[in-house]
Scaffold this active site. Sequence first.
Site, short mmCIF file in Angstrom:
data_model
loop_
_atom_site.label_atom_id
_atom_site.label_comp_id
_atom_site.label_asym_id
_atom_site.label_seq_id
_atom_site.Cartn_x
_atom_site.Cartn_y
_atom_site.Cartn_z
N TYR A 290 1.00 42.37 -33.71
CA TYR A 290 2.45 42.58 -33.83
C TYR A 290 2.96 42.02 -35.15
O TYR A 290 3.71 42.69 -35.88
CB TYR A 290 3.14 41.91 -32.65
CG TYR A 290 4.65 41.93 -32.72
CD1 TYR A 290 5.37 43.06 -32.32
CD2 TYR A 290 5.37 40.83 -33.18
CE1 TYR A 290 6.75 43.09 -32.38
CE2 TYR A 290 6.75 40.86 -33.24
CZ TYR A 290 7.44 41.98 -32.84
OH TYR A 290 8.82 42.00 -32.91
N SER B 127 10.79 41.32 -38.48
CA SER B 127 10.73 40.08 -37.71
C SER B 127 10.42 38.92 -38.65
O SER B 127 9.82 39.13 -39.72
CB SER B 127 9.63 40.16 -36.64
OG SER B 127 9.40 38.91 -36.03
#
Length: 288
Positions: A194, A181
Amino acid sequence: MTVPDYPRPPFKPQQQSFPGKTDKMDPRPDHGEDSYVGHGLLAGKKALITGGDSGIGAAVAIAFAREGADVAIVHLPTEEKDAQRILELVKKAGVDGVALACDISDPELAAKTVESVAERFGRIDVLVNNAAYQKYYESMEEITLEEWTKHFNTNVHAPFNLVRLALPHMQEGASVINTASVQSKKPSPNILPYAATKGAIANMTVGLAGLLAEKKIRVNAVLPGPIWTPFIPAGMAPEEVETFGEQTPFKRPGQPVELASAYVMLAADTSSYTSGALLTVSGGAATL
């Protein structure tokens, strides 16, 4: 192909419990159901895709199938409906497909799932580690050690274990593709656990690329920017959902189908010299 005029924020207020459902999203994400056209780039390959029931994983499953790959979709038991919908599209492409319910953070279940895929397909040519867990936190005090551990068990330990399990069924030229990400480079404080796991995945990708080079197995990662998936209403604050994606130069979030070509490229034999790459797909958004 003409790029559709994809939805732009503001979006309607919407919240879901994790992992979220595609049918409850407004607007509905585009996984390439009606738009992705294959060109035989992955003909004959055997792929295992975690989180292939929705979001980016669903778009990758559809694209891989239309490029000629047999596809195994691994999904949570609660995602059976979405998984079967994507599996139907996979089979319509004329390839073999299977959907397997599995919590990848359970080592025993993960081992059984990999063995099942290898037995069905004969080998594993492409492993896509896409499944992940994400939760939004208002403050540091909300982030318990249990929550931190849950993120790492699902997002880091499980992908590593799946690579380890899949290796005996991989041949020279096989490929591992991790979903990292842009959070790995530019973390958002409210999803710190995360973001930290995605930093670990990016680092692990480069390390594994070096470690597996002698086996002629490539390892790469895609770093998505803001993408309109069930993760958003299930893992972000309501006000952030309403404005999601407006910070990019494109002024909108990406659709899952817009990621599919990156995974196809990294899985294809034409990328035989590409390993250790961290491919950012973020609508022009700057990252460190």
